[in-house]
Write a protein that holds these residues in place. Sequence first.
Motif, PDB file in Angstrom:
ATOM      1  N   THR A   3       0.894  -1.417   0.178  1.00 24.56           N
ATOM      2  CA  THR A   3      -0.046  -0.063   0.281  1.00 24.56           C
ATOM      3  C   THR A   3       0.725   1.226   0.179  1.00 24.56           C
ATOM      4  O   THR A   3       2.285   0.981   0.537  1.00 24.56           O
ATOM      5  CB  THR A   3      -0.426  -0.214   1.193  1.00 24.56           C
ATOM      6  N   THR A   5       1.086   5.293   1.133  1.00 19.22           N
ATOM      7  CA  THR A   5      -0.383   6.682   1.728  1.00 19.22           C
ATOM      8  C   THR A   5       0.232   7.309   0.763  1.00 19.22           C
ATOM      9  O   THR A   5       1.069   8.187   0.041  1.00 19.22           O
ATOM     10  CB  THR A   5       0.862   7.009   2.895  1.00 19.22           C
ATOM     11  N   ALA A  27      -2.597  13.059   5.722  1.00 21.02           N
ATOM     12  CA  ALA A  27      -2.144  11.579   5.140  1.00 21.02           C
ATOM     13  C   ALA A  27      -3.887  10.418   4.820  1.00 21.02           C
ATOM     14  O   ALA A  27      -4.277  10.046   5.222  1.00 21.02           O
ATOM     15  CB  ALA A  27      -1.369  10.747   6.058  1.00 21.02           C
ATOM     16  N   TYR A  28      -3.930   9.843   3.638  1.00 29.08           N
ATOM     17  CA  TYR A  28      -4.950   8.784   3.574  1.00 29.08           C
ATOM     18  C   TYR A  28      -4.080   7.478   2.461  1.00 29.08           C
ATOM     19  O   TYR A  28      -3.291   7.968   1.779  1.00 29.08           O
ATOM     20  CB  TYR A  28      -6.239   9.495   3.333  1.00 29.08           C
ATOM     21  N   GLU A  29      -4.894   6.097   2.651  1.00 30.61           N
ATOM     22  CA  GLU A  29      -4.535   5.077   2.024  1.00 30.61           C
ATOM     23  C   GLU A  29      -6.438   4.495   1.489  1.00 30.61           C
ATOM     24  O   GLU A  29      -7.297   5.104   1.980  1.00 30.61           O
ATOM     25  CB  GLU A  29      -4.181   4.196   2.658  1.00 30.61           C
ATOM     26  N   ASP A  51      -3.158   4.782  12.375  1.00 30.85           N
ATOM     27  CA  ASP A  51      -2.573   6.320  10.758  1.00 30.85           C
ATOM     28  C   ASP A  51      -3.118   5.361  10.491  1.00 30.85           C
ATOM     29  O   ASP A  51      -4.311   4.643  10.016  1.00 30.85           O
ATOM     30  CB  ASP A  51      -1.176   6.037  11.081  1.00 30.85           C
ATOM     31  N   ALA A  52      -3.141   6.316   8.892  1.00 26.38           N
ATOM     32  CA  ALA A  52      -3.874   5.495   7.504  1.00 26.38           C
ATOM     33  C   ALA A  52      -3.399   4.520   7.151  1.00 26.38           C
ATOM     34  O   ALA A  52      -4.572   3.677   6.667  1.00 26.38           O
ATOM     35  CB  ALA A  52      -3.056   7.182   6.640  1.00 26.38           C
ATOM     36  N   HIS A  53      -2.595   3.522   7.573  1.00 23.83           N
ATOM     37  CA  HIS A  53      -2.324   2.332   7.256  1.00 23.83           C
ATOM     38  C   HIS A  53      -3.154   1.427   7.733  1.00 23.83           C
ATOM     39  O   HIS A  53      -2.692   0.657   8.294  1.00 23.83           O
ATOM     40  CB  HIS A  53      -0.966   2.296   7.501  1.00 23.83           C
ATOM     41  N   ASP A  58       2.757  -2.110   4.387  1.00 21.03           N
ATOM     42  CA  ASP A  58       3.746  -1.201   3.725  1.00 21.03           C
ATOM     43  C   ASP A  58       5.132  -1.224   3.192  1.00 21.03           C
ATOM     44  O   ASP A  58       5.718  -2.709   3.105  1.00 21.03           O
ATOM     45  CB  ASP A  58       3.784   0.073   4.958  1.00 21.03           C
ATOM     46  N   THR A  86      -7.620   7.489   6.673  1.00 24.20           N
ATOM     47  CA  THR A  86      -6.996   9.093   7.354  1.00 24.20           C
ATOM     48  C   THR A  86      -6.604   8.445   7.996  1.00 24.20           C
ATOM     49  O   THR A  86      -7.208   8.966   9.051  1.00 24.20           O
ATOM     50  CB  THR A  86      -7.811  10.101   6.161  1.00 24.20           C
ATOM     51  N   ASN A  87      -5.317   9.482   8.787  1.00 17.97           N
ATOM     52  CA  ASN A  87      -4.599   9.799   9.703  1.00 17.97           C
ATOM     53  C   ASN A  87      -5.841  10.942  10.461  1.00 17.97           C
ATOM     54  O   ASN A  87      -5.907  11.681  10.021  1.00 17.97           O
ATOM     55  CB  ASN A  87      -3.357  10.221   9.414  1.00 17.97           C
TER      56      ASN A  87
END
Lengths: 373, 199
Positions: A3, A5, A27-29, A51-53, A58, A86-87
Amino acid sequence: MTTETQFARFDSLPLDSGETLRDLQVAYETYGRLNESRTNAILVLHAFTGDAHAAGIDHDGKPGWWDNMIGPGKAFDTERHFIICTNVLGGCRGTTGPSSDEPGAGRPYGLRFPGITISDMVRLQKLLVDHLGIPRLLAVSGGSMGGMQALEWAVAYPESVEACIPIASTARHSAQQIAFNETGRQAIMMDPDFAGGDYYGGKLPARGLSVARMVGHITYMSDESMREKFGRRLRNREEFSYAFEVDFEVESYLRYRGSQFVGRFDANSYLYITKAMDYFDLSADAPSLAASLERATSRFLVISFTSDWLYPSYQSQEIVNALRSRNHDVTYCELSSNYGHDAFLVDVGEQTEIVKGFLGRCQREFRGGVACK
Amino acid sequence: MQVREVLGRSDYALISELIPEGARVLDLGCGDGSLLEWLKANKKVEARGVELKRELVQQAISRGVTVYQGDLENSLKEYPDGAFDYVILSQTLQELRQPLQVLQEILRIGRYAIVAFPNFGHWRVRLSHLFSGGAPRTKLFPYGWHDSPNVHFLTIEDFEESTRDQRWTVEKRMFLSGHTRGTAMPNLMAEVAVYLLRR
């Protein structure tokens, strides 16, 4: 799947405190594919230190924090849904927070970062969802603080939320929850290396932050899960040290988790985000919780866990009863688990089944912009 | 498609006949949600359920039914007056501690109550007691005295009397013996009674 970010930028964000943040980064995934009608998007909301992950692996080989819930054939099925994570605002994993550089100041915000709330976080998420061109989310879902954000979404943007899934969460922090957070904050601020929040580039308030994390970890487990995992077992020794060394397994575990946390989390973010949780009260601007939920038009799935003493089932039931008293479409289930508050992250078998069943129905019965109860 | 063919229960067949298209329905003790699922698919009802057992709640959710996990004697007070058109209480009345209070609550939150219960006055029950001298054990009441979920043993006569005492209006009464509907001398011949009540 590996993935990536991604980042989005926004000019400004008005805050509940009256201040305005400028020049923000988010920050987003994303996982899966947005369908043509844009009706399959799910916003997944992380808990305190997430977090976004959220899913996949990663570049460092690290799986996402809800990888067991998000993926092909999983609860949030990437073959059917488009998942966004998203963070949060105030975080330290790519979204603007106290460790970000203050525009024009040439140094990080530190404690000059304005106080934030859960609804500020959600307001920023709404900017991102608009930016991604999604008029109405199929679902918003998260555990713990993620659940608070999900509830806030349902109340603040009812026209944009088809379904709301708060898990192991609450409509407001209790005195006990605030007390644990304050203990963590004091541990950080009393660390001499805290330096009024301006520790960036110098020595980190590592001792305070790791003690705060140790307290946190205790609240995430249950008496039973700690007994099972550690019992009274000694750590690499046959006899007591009769000194203040690590005697017990559980001491070693907490110290390890504490020190590991220092490497991945910012102490100022700890302060700001815990305060945001403590400030959260969905019923604050209304005569009652039921009245504040009146605006919501989503279907709800509320989940709690038997051994969760940090966010006990009564807090979920409070949300559910408020919704039932106004005849909202709300499904509630208390799942059986020994894992305490952590259950929503680690004990996901039954959670997967009910989220799947619920989402399947919400997708079949997607109501577009029509508001109904 | 007949509901009995799908769900295999004759009381469900009668209940589904009573419910019109598009009604707001609450099923108390909804089990795995199969009746509500059927009503949603075939009668386009707005379906809600209450069920205590966790495994059943999970199955109901998997069927796409809105269900609240809770004890039905304590979970009705939250619902506003007149929230539902029909509230179903099927084969549960005899297991409630406070059956009359629950029925009163049901008629507060629903316009109609549909109540189905096994008839303790059925001749097989009477014979079982008469000849064995023990607590009756029949197909309908298969439990031993110590492991029965039933705490009240009511007959059709008893229920009729309660409706008169409470001044509830009986809109419809239907009786079942096996899969056969309608019997003479229901208190003796009917195994299951289904009542449609309103305040």
